[in-house]
Structure formats: structure tokens, C-alpha cells
Design a protein around this motif. Structure first.
Motif, PDB file in Angstrom:
ATOM      1  N   THR A   1       1.064  -1.037   0.277  1.00  0.00           N
ATOM      2  CA  THR A   1       0.322  -0.254   0.228  1.00  0.00           C
ATOM      3  C   THR A   1       0.772   0.764  -0.008  1.00  0.00           C
ATOM      4  N   SER A   2       2.121   1.389  -1.010  1.00  0.00           N
ATOM      5  CA  SER A   2       3.069   2.536  -0.719  1.00  0.00           C
ATOM      6  C   SER A   2       2.691   3.633  -1.093  1.00  0.00           C
ATOM      7  N   ARG A   3       2.674   4.780  -0.743  1.00  0.00           N
ATOM      8  CA  ARG A   3       2.282   6.062  -0.830  1.00  0.00           C
ATOM      9  C   ARG A   3       3.804   6.495  -1.792  1.00  0.00           C
ATOM     10  N   ASP A   4       4.444   5.741  -2.484  1.00  0.00           N
ATOM     11  CA  ASP A   4       4.989   7.196  -2.861  1.00  0.00           C
ATOM     12  C   ASP A   4       4.911   7.531  -4.432  1.00  0.00           C
ATOM     13  N   THR A   5       4.168   7.741  -4.960  1.00  0.00           N
ATOM     14  CA  THR A   5       3.887   7.817  -6.402  1.00  0.00           C
ATOM     15  C   THR A   5       2.658   8.895  -6.995  1.00  0.00           C
ATOM     16  N   THR A   6       2.142   9.496  -7.269  1.00  0.00           N
ATOM     17  CA  THR A   6       1.205  10.079  -7.811  1.00  0.00           C
ATOM     18  C   THR A   6       0.424   9.888  -7.951  1.00  0.00           C
ATOM     19  N   ASP A   7       0.275   8.099  -8.326  1.00  0.00           N
ATOM     20  CA  ASP A   7      -0.791   7.301  -9.001  1.00  0.00           C
ATOM     21  C   ASP A   7      -1.343   6.400  -8.052  1.00  0.00           C
ATOM     22  N   ALA A   8      -0.986   6.612  -6.347  1.00  0.00           N
ATOM     23  CA  ALA A   8      -0.713   5.169  -5.917  1.00  0.00           C
ATOM     24  C   ALA A   8      -2.395   4.926  -5.829  1.00  0.00           C
ATOM     25  N   ASP A   9      -3.247   5.684  -5.483  1.00  0.00           N
ATOM     26  CA  ASP A   9      -4.316   5.174  -4.675  1.00  0.00           C
ATOM     27  C   ASP A   9      -5.048   3.745  -6.148  1.00  0.00           C
ATOM     28  N   ARG A  10      -3.882   4.176  -7.270  1.00  0.00           N
ATOM     29  CA  ARG A  10      -5.021   3.688  -8.611  1.00  0.00           C
ATOM     30  C   ARG A  10      -3.896   2.053  -8.685  1.00  0.00           C
ATOM     31  N   ALA A  11      -2.410   2.359  -8.120  1.00  0.00           N
ATOM     32  CA  ALA A  11      -2.037   1.097  -7.929  1.00  0.00           C
ATOM     33  C   ALA A  11      -2.309   0.770  -7.207  1.00  0.00           C
ATOM     34  N   ILE A  12      -2.610   0.733  -6.033  1.00  0.00           N
ATOM     35  CA  ILE A  12      -3.227  -0.312  -4.552  1.00  0.00           C
ATOM     36  C   ILE A  12      -4.551  -0.272  -5.001  1.00  0.00           C
ATOM     37  N   GLU A  13      -5.481   0.259  -5.840  1.00  0.00           N
ATOM     38  CA  GLU A  13      -6.851  -0.545  -6.768  1.00  0.00           C
ATOM     39  C   GLU A  13      -6.561  -1.833  -7.470  1.00  0.00           C
ATOM     40  N   LEU A  14      -5.445  -1.332  -8.359  1.00  0.00           N
ATOM     41  CA  LEU A  14      -5.334  -2.700  -9.014  1.00  0.00           C
ATOM     42  C   LEU A  14      -4.826  -4.378  -8.133  1.00  0.00           C
ATOM     43  N   ARG A  15      -3.786  -3.940  -7.290  1.00  0.00           N
ATOM     44  CA  ARG A  15      -3.084  -4.767  -6.754  1.00  0.00           C
ATOM     45  C   ARG A  15      -4.182  -5.646  -6.356  1.00  0.00           C
ATOM     46  N   TRP A  16      -5.285  -4.714  -5.010  1.00  0.00           N
ATOM     47  CA  TRP A  16      -6.160  -5.114  -4.502  1.00  0.00           C
ATOM     48  C   TRP A  16      -7.455  -6.584  -5.421  1.00  0.00           C
ATOM     49  N   ARG A  17      -7.381  -5.460  -7.103  1.00  0.00           N
ATOM     50  CA  ARG A  17      -8.683  -6.318  -7.608  1.00  0.00           C
ATOM     51  C   ARG A  17      -7.916  -7.654  -8.005  1.00  0.00           C
ATOM     52  N   HIS A  18      -6.493  -7.647  -7.827  1.00  0.00           N
ATOM     53  CA  HIS A  18      -5.794  -9.139  -8.487  1.00  0.00           C
ATOM     54  C   HIS A  18      -6.233  -9.730  -7.374  1.00  0.00           C
ATOM     55  N   LEU A  19      -5.459  -9.865  -5.891  1.00  0.00           N
ATOM     56  CA  LEU A  19      -6.039 -10.648  -5.442  1.00  0.00           C
ATOM     57  C   LEU A  19      -7.183 -11.041  -4.850  1.00  0.00           C
ATOM     58  N   ARG A  20      -8.645  -9.943  -4.808  1.00  0.00           N
ATOM     59  CA  ARG A  20     -10.207 -10.461  -4.914  1.00  0.00           C
ATOM     60  C   ARG A  20     -10.310 -11.401  -5.905  1.00  0.00           C
TER      61      ARG A  20
END
Length: 376
Positions: free
Chosen positions: A23-42
Motif C-alpha cells: 500500500t505504498s504511497r510514493d507515487t502520484t498514482d498510488a491510489d490507482r496502483a493499490i486498487e489494481l493490486r487489490w483487484r487482482h488479489l480479490r
């Protein structure tokens, strides 16, 4: 490390979903990246048979419980029957995102992350001012305690009044003024030392890291030593004197903590080897299993490298039991197979054992073992 904080995860008899997510927030698109990673795990969890209520609870937790702090970190989430059982911030993102749906939670990434953190006190110090920060073992958005202290300064002070009759010496009293200043600095650091001791007790610190003025740090060491403080005091670069100095202090503190953790594990490894030689410890997964089942393990030792991790058998009805032979576990209806670390850690929790990671001079290992409460 005490494993008691895991006990709530084993109170459910139902299958448990375990999620370890970057859930790192070190880029401007962090929210989108977290959402995609979670979608894959779901999707992975759905394929494993996880019910929709539990998936929805996890989805809500990913949004609501994920750290909003900038930087690199992760999240460990556990859910069953539509309810979140527990949620933890990981100080370091998991090496890879993962999700399991099993009769036992997958907690190895969480306990390894927790074991690599130590509670500590950080001090930024000069001869008049100080800041004292207390950090617990678990990751937080910042210090759980933060105090700023300002002591006395000799500037503008009546030296003769402070020193008393006959104390004036040298040209224009310069030497007396020097001695008064040193006395003030010692008094200032005595007050800082008292606050440091309070912070140590508050977070149960294992080390004190101090940056700043060398002479003030020397006085602080003297004041702490007088009270027989048993934990080490480490001098690091950075300190007071502006934003740059404080940033450097926190950066070097992180490096010092990593070195401290490696040294701590090296010391444990030496002790472990000594205990092996006296039948007070066992080495290897299969040698450890009977000790866990008999609740004889004092400290369970597992490596974070899971590339060669075997699967073992556990029982829903007998949570302390773990074996490579399912016929030893009674009713086939209660028997299940899971990664070794998952069933071994459950057994350790049930047996009130502690945990430490198996490190090889700071590098991850795939080995396992245990120290014992009494010799074999």
C-alpha cells in the motif's frame, strides 16, 4: 517476540482470508496502483472460494484501514464470515502481494515484519535544547510521544552570583564562566535524561539513539548511566540545528535500527547454536514439529524465505498439533493441509511460545528450528 497479539485470529472455526498488500504511497498514482493490486488479489480469493461478504469486508478495509502516510509500507488483513478479524500496517511492503483462504491465517509476513522492528527512543540534543521521541515496535504514522525541552543558558547570567564568593578567577572571570556553563549543561541533560527514561518505559524501548552536540551527549550518557539504564545508547549523525539536521537524524536512525536488528539476531543465533549443542534446541522443520505439538517450544524460529516451504497437516479440533502424517490427527473431517509456517505459528500461539526470524547475518533464510523450555 511475543505472539499473543495473533490470538484473536484463531478464535474463528471458519476459513480465514489472509491478505498481504503493498500500500505504498510514493507515487502520484498510488491510489490507482493499490486498487489494481487489490483487484487482482480479490480475483484470486474468489477463485479459492471466498464468500462475497468476506471479500466486501476486505475491500472496505483496503480503502479505510490502509495507511495514508507517504512512503513505502504495506497492509496485512485477515477476515472471516464477512468480518475483519484484524488489520496491521506493515513497515515494509511485502515482497509480493499474496492472498490465501485456509482454515488457518497466513501470518508469517506479518510476524517477520513485526520482528524486524524494535521500539526505540530518539533524541536530538544540544547543550540547551532537546527533542525526545518515543517509537513503539509496531509501525505508526509518527512518534507516540514527542517532547521538546529547553534548559538554562549561561548567556546573560550573573556568573559571580551563580558561582558564589571567591569563585571568580582568571582574566575577567572567563574560567568561572566556563565552569558555570558546564554545570548548566549537566543540569540540562539531567532533565533530558529523566524524560528519556520516561519515554523508554512508555514504549518499552530496546535502544536509545542520540544525535547532536558531542559534549551534551556525553553528559546525557553520564546521567543515564547513574540510573543504571540497561539498554544501549547509540550515537548517530544529525540532530538539532535546522530541517536538514533533523532529516539526517531520522535517516541515520533507520540505518542504525537495521544494524541493531541484525546484531540482535546474530546474538540470538549464537545463543541458539549453543543451545543446540546442549539439547536445549532443535534444528529443522520436522524436528520442530513434535516439540510444538507437545508445547515444549520456548521460541519458534522461522525464516522468511518461502521458496522451499513444505506443506504440513493440522487439525481444526487440535490447534496445537502439527505433523507431516495426517493419520496422527484423528478424524479426517477435521484435518487440513497448509503451508508449514501457518500451522507452526498457530501451534506456537496455542503453546504460548515466542517467535524470532531466522536470519543469516542479516540475510533471509529458509531454515527453521526452536529453542526449548527444557532439554530433549
Amino acid at each position: 517476540m511475543d505472539l499473543g497479539f495473533l490470538r484473536p485470529l484463531y478464535e474463528s472455526d471458519s476459513l480465514v482470508a489472509s491478505v498481504h498488500l503493498d500500500t505504498s504511497r510514493d507515487t502520484t498514482d498510488a491510489d490507482r496502483a493499490i486498487e489494481l493490486r487489490w483487484r487482482h488479489l480479490r480475483d484470486e480469493l474468489a477463485e479459492l472460494g471466498t464468500d462475497e461478504a468476506t471479500l466486501d469486508a476486505l475491500a472496505e478495509a483496503v480503502v479505510e484501514r490502509t495507511s495514508r502516510a507517504f512512503g513505502s509500507h504495506g497492509q496485512a488483513l485477515f477476515a472471516s464470515e464477512g468480518q475483519i478479524l484484524d488489520a496491521h500496517t506493515l513497515a515494509v511492503p511485502p515482497q509480493r502481494d499474496s492472498a490465501t483462504w485456509m482454515p488457518v491465517p497466513d501470518v508469517l509476513p506479518l510476524v517477520v515484519d513485526r520482528d524486524r522492528r524494535v521500539p526505540y527512543v530518539l533524541v536530538a540534543l544540544d547543550r540547551v535544547h532537546a527533542k525526545v521521541f518515543g517509537y513503539p515496535a509496531h509501525p505508526t504514522h509518527g512518534a507516540v510521544s514527542e517532547d521538546e525541552l529547553t534548559g538554562e543558558d549561561a548567556r546573560g547570567m550573573d556568573v559571580e552570583a551563580r558561582g558564589g564568593p571567591g569563585n571568580r578567577s582568571g582574566y575577567n572571570g572567563r574560567f568561572a564562566n566556563k565552569y558555570v556553563q558546564q554545570e548548566l549543561w549537566r543540569e540540562n541533560t539531567a532533565a533530558v535524561a529523566e524524560r528519556v527514561r520516561e519515554a523508554v518505559a512508555q514504549v518499552d524501548a530496546e535502544v536509545i539513539l542520540v544525535g547532536g552536540d558531542d559534549e551534551a551527549i556525553s553528559y546525557l550518557r553520564d546521567n543515564l548511566g547513574e540510573r543504571r539504564l540497561t539498554i544501549p545508547v547509540r550515537h548517530i549523525s544529525g540532530g538539532r540545528g535546522g530541517t536538514g539536521a533533523q532529516e539526517r537524524l531520522h535517516e541515520t536512525a533507520e540505518q542504525a535500527l537495521r544494524e541493531f536488528v541484525v546484531q540482535k539476531h546474530d546474538a540470538f543465533l549464537a545463543e541458539y547454536q549453543e543451545k543446540l549443542a546442549h539439547d536445549q534446541a532443535v534444528k529443522g522443520t520436522y524436528e520442530t514439529l513434535p516439540m510444538l505439538s507437545e508445547k515444549r517450544v520456548e521460541i519458534l524460529v522461522l525464516g522468511a524465505d518461502r521458496s522451499q516451504e513444505p506443506h504440513l497437516w493440522g487439525s481444526v479440533d487440535e490447534p496445537s498439533m502439527v505433523t507431516s502424517n495426517p493419520s496422527k490427527l484423528g478424524s479426517p473431517d477435521s484435518v487440513f493441509k497448509a503451508p508449514a509456517s501457518a500451522v507452526m505459528l498457530r501451534s506456537a500461539v496455542m503453546g504460548h511460545a515466542a517467535f524470532t526470524e531466522m536470519l543469516d547475518h542479516g540475510e533471509p533464510s529458509g531454515e527453521s528450528g526452536a529453542t526449548l523450555r527444557f532439554p530433549k
